[in-house]
Enzyme design. Structure first.
Site, PDB file in Angstrom:
ATOM      1  N   PRO A   2      -7.801   1.769  -1.230  1.00 26.57           N
ATOM      2  CA  PRO A   2      -6.590   1.182  -0.654  1.00 26.57           C
ATOM      3  C   PRO A   2      -5.683   0.617  -1.742  1.00 26.57           C
ATOM      4  O   PRO A   2      -6.143  -0.034  -2.675  1.00 26.57           O
ATOM      5  CB  PRO A   2      -7.145   0.060   0.237  1.00 26.57           C
ATOM      6  CG  PRO A   2      -8.541   0.488   0.560  1.00 26.57           C
ATOM      7  CD  PRO A   2      -9.024   1.197  -0.662  1.00 26.57           C
ATOM      8  N   GLU A   3      -4.387   0.911  -1.629  1.00 25.09           N
ATOM      9  CA  GLU A   3      -3.416   0.400  -2.581  1.00 25.09           C
ATOM     10  C   GLU A   3      -2.639  -0.731  -1.907  1.00 25.09           C
ATOM     11  O   GLU A   3      -2.995  -1.179  -0.814  1.00 25.09           O
ATOM     12  CB  GLU A   3      -2.517   1.543  -3.045  1.00 25.09           C
ATOM     13  CG  GLU A   3      -3.302   2.689  -3.684  1.00 25.09           C
ATOM     14  CD  GLU A   3      -2.425   3.847  -4.147  1.00 25.09           C
ATOM     15  OE1 GLU A   3      -1.248   3.605  -4.480  1.00 25.09           O
ATOM     16  OE2 GLU A   3      -2.916   4.991  -4.160  1.00 25.09           O
ATOM     17  N   HIS A  93     -23.632   0.438   7.775  1.00 22.37           N
ATOM     18  CA  HIS A  93     -22.903   0.062   6.559  1.00 22.37           C
ATOM     19  C   HIS A  93     -22.138  -1.254   6.700  1.00 22.37           C
ATOM     20  O   HIS A  93     -21.217  -1.521   5.935  1.00 22.37           O
ATOM     21  CB  HIS A  93     -21.945   1.172   6.117  1.00 22.37           C
ATOM     22  CG  HIS A  93     -22.581   2.525   6.021  1.00 22.37           C
ATOM     23  ND1 HIS A  93     -23.544   2.827   5.071  1.00 22.37           N
ATOM     24  CD2 HIS A  93     -22.405   3.645   6.766  1.00 22.37           C
ATOM     25  CE1 HIS A  93     -23.924   4.079   5.241  1.00 22.37           C
ATOM     26  NE2 HIS A  93     -23.262   4.598   6.248  1.00 22.37           N
ATOM     27  N   ARG A 112     -19.226   3.005   0.826  1.00 18.30           N
ATOM     28  CA  ARG A 112     -19.488   3.270  -0.581  1.00 18.30           C
ATOM     29  C   ARG A 112     -20.132   2.091  -1.305  1.00 18.30           C
ATOM     30  O   ARG A 112     -20.626   2.233  -2.426  1.00 18.30           O
ATOM     31  CB  ARG A 112     -18.182   3.649  -1.293  1.00 18.30           C
ATOM     32  CG  ARG A 112     -17.485   4.874  -0.712  1.00 18.30           C
ATOM     33  CD  ARG A 112     -18.235   6.154  -1.016  1.00 18.30           C
ATOM     34  NE  ARG A 112     -18.200   6.470  -2.422  1.00 18.30           N
ATOM     35  CZ  ARG A 112     -17.206   7.140  -3.012  1.00 18.30           C
ATOM     36  NH1 ARG A 112     -16.158   7.543  -2.307  1.00 18.30           N
ATOM     37  NH2 ARG A 112     -17.248   7.396  -4.305  1.00 18.30           N
ATOM     38  N   ARG A 155       5.976   0.350 -25.141  1.00 18.07           N
ATOM     39  CA  ARG A 155       4.702   1.058 -25.142  1.00 18.07           C
ATOM     40  C   ARG A 155       4.911   2.572 -25.149  1.00 18.07           C
ATOM     41  O   ARG A 155       5.748   3.097 -24.420  1.00 18.07           O
ATOM     42  CB  ARG A 155       3.876   0.652 -23.922  1.00 18.07           C
ATOM     43  CG  ARG A 155       3.424  -0.803 -23.932  1.00 18.07           C
ATOM     44  CD  ARG A 155       2.683  -1.118 -22.634  1.00 18.07           C
ATOM     45  NE  ARG A 155       2.076  -2.427 -22.663  1.00 18.07           N
ATOM     46  CZ  ARG A 155       2.701  -3.564 -22.358  1.00 18.07           C
ATOM     47  NH1 ARG A 155       3.981  -3.523 -21.990  1.00 18.07           N
ATOM     48  NH2 ARG A 155       2.078  -4.726 -22.395  1.00 18.07           N
TER      49      ARG A 155
END
Length: 304
Positions: A2-3, A93, A112, A155
């Site tokens: 998830p972002e 889970h 996971r 950079r």
């Protein structure tokens, strides 16, 4: 993983579900989820009698505010929270359960098993890992064009992996970096220091625009993401490049291409996002071919 839009959607959902709920006891079925304290008994004891007040976010982390403590939670790949009645069957889970005094339960499920939880005193969480080195919040007032330019600095890192660096701008992952770069018309291999001021401005705008639209749509449900009420996001229907390999670009009609940049699968339109010449270094018959003379001189110096 998830972002920002997905985590923000979870935050908003939980903020309507758990404030005012008091913890009666806590069940920990997978101790390795816990990072601070890592003792499940101590973790549970510290939370007994605490009441949730609000849910906030820093980058991809949730900050669940209780009276006297803050629970910092990272969902990682597939972590999810849900509010259930105590009599409802517990799904596989499910690793941590916060049992409330009103008979409901906040359950944390993680197929996971990569998610993490930290307990801190109020404000302590912002001064120490994992939150203390996070960069600019792209949907907050602090994310000005000047602040973004300063964060990029001079950079030479390729712009995609730089944007994935959470110490630069938080919350961006593979999906939304690809989308923002396409919207800005910038190739992901472009060195950050080579971006012109207009390109920086376009990228800044594209990041805010893309994330705002994704939050409004409830995030993107690419694999298993759902919010705290089990609802899928809808922004995956608006993706312009991510996951569309071989499909026509919605702007110019060129086929979307997929490559690897910075170790991550990357989607680009070869027409709308021109590959920069100064990184056009390829290997042919065991010899390096370099199109940029300054890079060639540096390589020649190294090889000699």
């Amino acid at each position: 993983m998830p972002e920002l839009p997905e985590v923000e959607t979870v935050r908003r959902t939980l903020n309507t579900l758990i404030p005012g709920k008091t913890i009666d006891h806590v069940t920990v079925k997978l101790p390795r989820i816990l990072q601070k304290p890592d003792d499940p008994d101590l973790f549970a004891v510290r939370l007994i009698g605490r009441t949730f007040q609000s849910v906030k976010r820093r980058g991809k982390f949730l900050r669940l505010i209780l009276d006297g403590l803050v629970l910092v939670s990272h969902l990682r790949m597939e972590g999810r929270y849900g509010l259930y009645d105590k009599d409802m069957p517990i799904e596989a889970h499910t690793h941590v359960i916060f049992h409330f005094t009103d008979g409901t339960e906040l359950r944390y499920k993680d197929v996971r098993q990569f998610g993490t939880m930290h307990l801190f005193l109020p404000e302590e969480e912002l001064r120490v890992p994992p939150l203390n080195k996070l960069g600019l919040e792209p949907l907050e007032a602090e994310f000005t064009l000047d602040a973004f330019r300063q964060a990029l600095g001079k950079r030479s890192t390729k712009i995609k992996p730089l944007l994935l660096n959470q110490e630069i701008v938080v919350g961006l992952g593979n999906i939304y970096v690809d989308e923002a770069l396409h919207t800005a018309g910038i190739h992901p291999e472009t060195p950050a220091c080579d971006l012109k001021k207009k390109e920086q401005e376009r990228l800044h705008h594209a990041i805010v625009q893309t994330l705002s639209a994704a939050v409004a749509a409830g995030g993107s449900s690419i694999k298993s993401y759902v919010n705290g009420q089990g609802e899928m996001g809808l922004f995956q229907h608006n993706l312009k490049v991510y996951g569309r390999t071989g499909e026509p670009c919605l702007i110019c009609g060129s086929s979307i291409e997929k490559s690897v940049v910075g170790g991550r699968g990357t989607h680009v339109c070869p027409h709308c996002q021109k590959r920069p010449k100064n990184v056009d270094i390829i290997e042919s018959s065991g010899k390096l071919k370099v199109s940029n003379n300054s890079v060639k001189r540096r390589l020649d110096g190294i090889q000699s």
